[in-house]
Write an enzyme that holds these catalytic residues in place. Structure first.
Site, short mmCIF file in Angstrom:
data_model
loop_
_atom_site.label_atom_id
_atom_site.label_comp_id
_atom_site.label_asym_id
_atom_site.label_seq_id
_atom_site.Cartn_x
_atom_site.Cartn_y
_atom_site.Cartn_z
N ASP A 29 -24.03 17.60 49.54
CA ASP A 29 -22.98 16.88 48.43
C ASP A 29 -23.74 16.29 47.46
OD1 ASP A 29 -21.18 15.32 47.10
OD2 ASP A 29 -19.62 15.48 48.69
N SER A 70 -15.89 15.36 44.27
CA SER A 70 -16.06 16.16 45.25
C SER A 70 -14.80 16.77 45.93
CB SER A 70 -16.84 15.27 46.41
OG SER A 70 -18.22 14.97 46.36
N ASP A 121 -13.55 12.25 54.57
CA ASP A 121 -14.11 12.24 53.09
C ASP A 121 -13.66 13.80 52.57
OD1 ASP A 121 -15.23 10.06 51.72
OD2 ASP A 121 -16.91 11.62 51.24
N THR A 123 -15.20 16.15 50.99
CA THR A 123 -15.60 17.58 51.48
C THR A 123 -15.23 18.34 52.76
OG1 THR A 123 -17.56 17.03 50.29
CG2 THR A 123 -17.66 18.89 51.72
N ASP A 247 -25.14 12.55 48.21
CA ASP A 247 -24.36 12.25 46.93
C ASP A 247 -24.54 10.67 46.94
OD1 ASP A 247 -22.38 12.45 45.03
OD2 ASP A 247 -21.07 11.61 46.48
N HIS A 251 -25.68 8.22 43.66
CA HIS A 251 -25.04 7.38 43.00
C HIS A 251 -25.60 6.05 42.83
CE1 HIS A 251 -21.19 9.37 42.12
NE2 HIS A 251 -21.23 9.80 43.52
N ASP A 289 -21.78 20.95 46.21
CA ASP A 289 -20.39 21.02 45.32
C ASP A 289 -20.62 20.58 43.82
OD1 ASP A 289 -21.27 18.49 46.08
OD2 ASP A 289 -19.37 17.71 46.72
N HIS A 290 -21.83 19.82 43.44
CA HIS A 290 -21.85 19.31 42.13
C HIS A 290 -23.27 18.64 42.18
CE1 HIS A 290 -21.20 15.25 43.50
NE2 HIS A 290 -20.10 15.77 44.08
ZN LIG Z 1 -20.27 11.62 44.41
#
Ligand SMILES: [Zn+2]
Length: 434
Positions: A29, A70, A121, A123, A247, A251, A289-290
């Site tokens: 993620d 996500s 969550d 995903t 992820d 952040h 995913d990104h």
């Molecule tokens: Zn995120």
């Protein structure tokens, strides 16, 4: 002559006719190209996943935003359809979209979801749930039960508590610790629900400092047990493994922590590879995913400093909360920064920006601390303002990599959209979306 043509025809057709039996779909993620690059720089070694034989480039935009969250990204990877940010397993109009996992189950295969975040969550949820908003945790947990996912390993215990009697009735064994996970197999004719944290699992970097982390399995441990559990599935299996906290650390612009999350995800990939290389029927697809936080290094980046960080920003904030009994003082803030961020001098501006976060969540305070550390280390990232506001809290639209191994792996090369990945998996496994 006719027989020769038939023979040629059979020869040409044969490879595409044999369906891939098992799929291990691994999602880092927020793991863009730079997350991998930064981890390799800080670890001073090559990650295993970059040695997988086939690689490609994936674009990730969602239906309503250049920058995906996500939920929309995982929906694209699970259903081959773009949707709006926040939505799970539904199209922009709100209709349910069939997922790869659901189709595998309908085809008589077994299925598993493994993650370091809550199992509800975005995903994992996108593979087995349908919700208008990713925050509908109870509904998502109900969907995981309804879809009879054979093995579920991750966090999110608090969302499952009201449903545990129903899970038991449906033949699930329920476990809550790494020790139980190590000794649970073989499990004859039962399903497995492992809930190792009330919310998300902790960061790997803090494993030695946090005594209660002994109860939490690592991602590679969960992956190994899930593969042993699914190995004897008569018609094959679909397993999704998520490195979910890459992820989170992104952040928080916490590069040392992110590196350890990428490394543990890499260990999980290695575990999957060790399983697949003994067989000719298992495809591994590794992607993201990104990208999170538009991270990067420049010439001025202080790599040795980042390499020296031993705990996460979240850990520092938690310790600060404990030490200062609710209100961060100038003194306690300075002490934490000296002890754990290794700063010899701390400015008034720096302590004040942290003191302002006394009553915010650990994550929100860690975002501020991570940004301060990243600024000192000259790390390139999206702005603190963009993380604190914005629809995705600081994701970027940067493309992400895909790596693959096993039968059909060669089709995951070149440049593709995220929706192409499940379509390729569907074609290779002969499990149709229709
Ligand atoms: Zn995120």
């Amino acid at each position: 002559m006719r027989y020769i043509w038939i023979a040629v025809f059979l020869f040409l057709e044969a490879p595409s006719q044999a369906a891939v039996r098992n799929v291990i779909f691994m999602i880092g993620d927020g793991m863009g190209f730079n997350q991998i690059h930064i981890a390799q720089e800080l670890l001073e070694k090559k990650l295993f996943l970059t040695t997988l034989p086939v690689s490609g480039i994936v674009f990730t935009s969602s239906a309503n935003n250049r920058v995906t969250d996500s939920a929309a990204a995982a929906t694209a990877l699970a259903t081959a359809h773009k949707t709006n940010n926040q939505r799970l397993g539904k199209n922009p109009e709100g209709q349910d979209l069939p997922t790869l996992l659901e189709k595998f189950k309908k085809a008589g295969k077994r299925a598993g979801l493994v993650t370091t975040t809550s199992l509800t969550d975005a995903t994992p949820a996108a593979f087995a749930a349908h919700a208008m908003h990713r925050k509908e945790h109870l509904l998502i947990a109900q969907w995981l039960l309804k879809n009879q996912v054979d093995i579920l390993l991750g966090g999110g215990r608090k969302y499952f508590l009201p449903l545990l009697p129903q899970f038991k009735k449906q033949n699930y064994e329920i476990i809550t610790s790494a020790q139980e996970l190590s000794h649970i197999l073989p499990l004859k004719n039962k399903k497995l629900l492992g809930l190792f944290h009330k919310e998300h699992l902790n960061y790997e970097i803090d494993r030695e400092e946090l005594s209660d982390m002994k109860e939490e399995p690592s991602l590679s441990h969960m992956t190994r047990i899930a593969l042993q559990f699914l190995e004897d599935s008569p018609k094959g299996f679909f397993l999704m493994v998520e490195g979910g906290k890459i992820d989170f650390a992104g952040h928080e612009i916490d590069l040392a922590t992110m590196t350890r999350e990428v490394l543990e995800f890499d260990h999980a990939v290695q575990t999957a590879y060790a399983f697949a290389k003994k067989r000719k029927d298992t495809l591994i697809v590794v992607t993201a995913d990104h990208e999170t936080a538009a991270l990067g290094f420049v010439e001025a980046t202080d790599i040795p400093y980042l390499q020296g960080l031993q705990v996460s920003s979240q850990y520092m904030i938690q310790k600060l909360q404990k030490d200062s009994e609710g209100k961060f003082t100038e003194e306690s803030t300075k002490t934490i920064l000296k002890d754990h961020a290794h700063w010899s001098k701390v400015t008034k501006e720096e302590t004040e920006s942290l003191q302002e976060m006394s009553h915010d969540s650990i994550h929100d305070a860690a975002v501020v601390l991570g940004s301060l550390i990243a600024k000192r280390a000259e790390v390139v990232s999206t702005s603190l303002k963009m993380i604190q506001a914005g629809n995705t809290h600081g994701h970027s639209s940067a493309p992400v990599p895909v790596f693959s191994f096993g039968p059909g792996a060669q089709t995951f090369t070149g440049t593709m959209d995220n929706t192409a990945i499940p379509l390729k998996i569907s074609k290779l496994t002969h499990v149709s979306f229709h």
